[in-house]
Motif scaffolding. Structure first.
Motif, PDB file in Angstrom:
ATOM      1  N   MET A   1     -13.943   1.518   7.048  1.00  0.00           N
ATOM      2  CA  MET A   1     -12.681   2.485   7.466  1.00  0.00           C
ATOM      3  C   MET A   1     -12.354   2.758   8.961  1.00  0.00           C
ATOM      4  SD  MET A   1     -12.447   5.464   4.474  1.00  0.00           S
ATOM      5  CE  MET A   1     -14.091   6.131   5.191  1.00  0.00           C
ATOM      6  N   GLU A   2     -13.207   2.008   9.775  1.00  0.00           N
ATOM      7  CA  GLU A   2     -12.951   2.002  11.356  1.00  0.00           C
ATOM      8  C   GLU A   2     -13.157   3.567  11.646  1.00  0.00           C
ATOM      9  OE1 GLU A   2      -9.143  -0.074  11.822  1.00  0.00           O
ATOM     10  OE2 GLU A   2      -9.785  -1.871  11.442  1.00  0.00           O
TER      11      GLU A   2
ATOM     12  N   LEU B   1      -8.354   7.084   5.962  1.00  0.00           N
ATOM     13  CA  LEU B   1      -7.812   5.748   6.483  1.00  0.00           C
ATOM     14  C   LEU B   1      -6.505   5.938   6.767  1.00  0.00           C
ATOM     15  CD1 LEU B   1      -8.659   3.345   7.555  1.00  0.00           C
ATOM     16  CD2 LEU B   1      -8.330   1.906   5.172  1.00  0.00           C
ATOM     17  N   GLY B   2      -5.585   6.464   5.484  1.00  0.00           N
ATOM     18  CA  GLY B   2      -4.013   6.841   6.107  1.00  0.00           C
ATOM     19  C   GLY B   2      -3.438   5.876   5.951  1.00  0.00           C
ATOM     20  N   THR B   3      -3.565   4.989   6.575  1.00  0.00           N
ATOM     21  CA  THR B   3      -2.288   3.506   6.336  1.00  0.00           C
ATOM     22  C   THR B   3      -2.480   2.828   5.204  1.00  0.00           C
ATOM     23  OG1 THR B   3      -2.529   3.297   8.791  1.00  0.00           O
ATOM     24  CG2 THR B   3      -1.307   1.485   7.872  1.00  0.00           C
TER      25      THR B   3
ATOM     26  N   ALA C   1      -5.835  -3.516   2.096  1.00  0.00           N
ATOM     27  CA  ALA C   1      -6.734  -4.674   2.388  1.00  0.00           C
ATOM     28  C   ALA C   1      -8.175  -4.213   2.301  1.00  0.00           C
ATOM     29  CB  ALA C   1      -6.357  -4.775   3.999  1.00  0.00           C
ATOM     30  N   LEU C   2      -8.649  -2.929   2.298  1.00  0.00           N
ATOM     31  CA  LEU C   2      -9.756  -2.593   2.066  1.00  0.00           C
ATOM     32  C   LEU C   2      -9.992  -2.647   0.469  1.00  0.00           C
ATOM     33  CD1 LEU C   2     -12.372  -1.365   3.238  1.00  0.00           C
ATOM     34  CD2 LEU C   2     -11.617   0.947   2.774  1.00  0.00           C
TER      35      LEU C   2
END
Length: 207
Positions: free
Chosen positions: A20-21, A153-155, A161-162
Motif C-alpha cells: 500500500m506504499e 490507501l484511499g485512492t 490496481a492492488l
C-alpha cells in the motif's frame, strides 16, 4: 496444533503495508489504528486464500471417530445417522468417505451415512507463517492489503490496481502449487478438477 505465529513477527502483514506504499508498522501489539486493523483483518485474509484452492501444503488427511452420545440439543438425522466432530483447524472440507458417502456439514458437526472411523481430507488452517510457501505468503499479503486498502490507501484507482495484482498473485500461487500432485484419483472415480484446473479457472473469487 502449533503455537500461533505472533502477529508482531508477521512478514505477511508487514508486506501488506509496503504494497500500500506505507511503511510497515513496528509492532502489531502497539496501540495504533494500523496495528489494530492489521490484527483484525489478518485472519480473514489468510482464511480467504486458504479457501480459494485445494492447497497441497494445507491438505490434511484424518479419520474421524463417531460421536456416540449426541450433545444436548442435537437431534439425530435418520438419513445421516452418524455424527462426527470436525477438527479445530478445518477451513474447508475437500473429501469425505469413499466417494459414495452421503454427508452434510451443519452446526452440530459432520453428518454422514457411513459409520466411523470416517476418512476425510480437508484444508487446514496454518498458524505459523514459516510453514507457508513463499508464493502463498505473497498472495496473503496482497489479500490483506486489499482488505486494508479502503482505509489506508484511499485512492480508488490504486485500490483497484492492488485488487488486480492480488488476483494475479493468488492465481500464480495456485499454478505453482498445482505441480505438487498428479491428476490421478485414488478412489477409482472419474477425475474431477484438480489444483491445475482450479488455477486455470480462477476468476478472482472474493477479491
Amino acid at each position: 496444533m502449533p503455537a500461533p505465529q505472533p502477529i508482531a513477527a508477521s512478514t505477511i502483514a508487514a508486506q501488506a503495508f509496503r504494497l500500500m506504499e506505507r511503511g510497515p508498522i513496528s509492532s502489531f501489539g502497539d496501540d495504533s489504528d494500523q496495528a489494530r486493523d492489521a490484527a483484525e483483518q489478518y485472519p480473514l485474509a489468510m482464511d480467504a486464500c486458504l479457501e480459494a484452492a485445494d492447497w497441497s501444503f494445507a491438505s490434511v488427511y484424518a479419520q474421524l471417530p463417531t460421536i456416540t452420545t449426541l450433545p444436548l440439543g442435537v437431534t439425530a438425522d435418520p438419513d445421516l445417522p452418524w455424527l462426527y466432530a470436525l477438527p479445530g483447524d478445518i477451513v474447508v472440507l475437500r473429501e469425505v468417505g469413499d466417494g459414495g458417502t452421503r454427508w452434510r456439514r451443519d452446526r452440530a458437526g459432520l453428518r454422514a451415512d457411513d459409520p466411523g472411523p470416517l476418512p476425510v481430507r480437508y484444508t487446514g488452517r496454518i498458524e505459523n507463517e514459516a510453514q507457508l510457501p513463499a508464493m502463498f505468503q505473497t498472495a496473503v499479503s496482497h489479500a490483506l492489503a486489499v482488505l486494508l486498502a479502503p482505509r489506508w490507501l484511499g485512492t480508488q484507482a490504486k485500490i483497484e490496481a492492488l485488487r488486480t495484482a492480488a488476483q494475479a498473485t493468488l492465481k500464480a500461487a495456485m499454478r505453482h502449487d498445482a505441480r505438487q500432485s498428479s491428476s490421478a484419483r485414488y478412489d477409482g472415480l472419474d477425475d474431477q478438477p484438480d489444483w491445475v484446473s482450479e488455477a486455470r479457472g480462477f476468476r478472482g473469487g472474493w477479491l
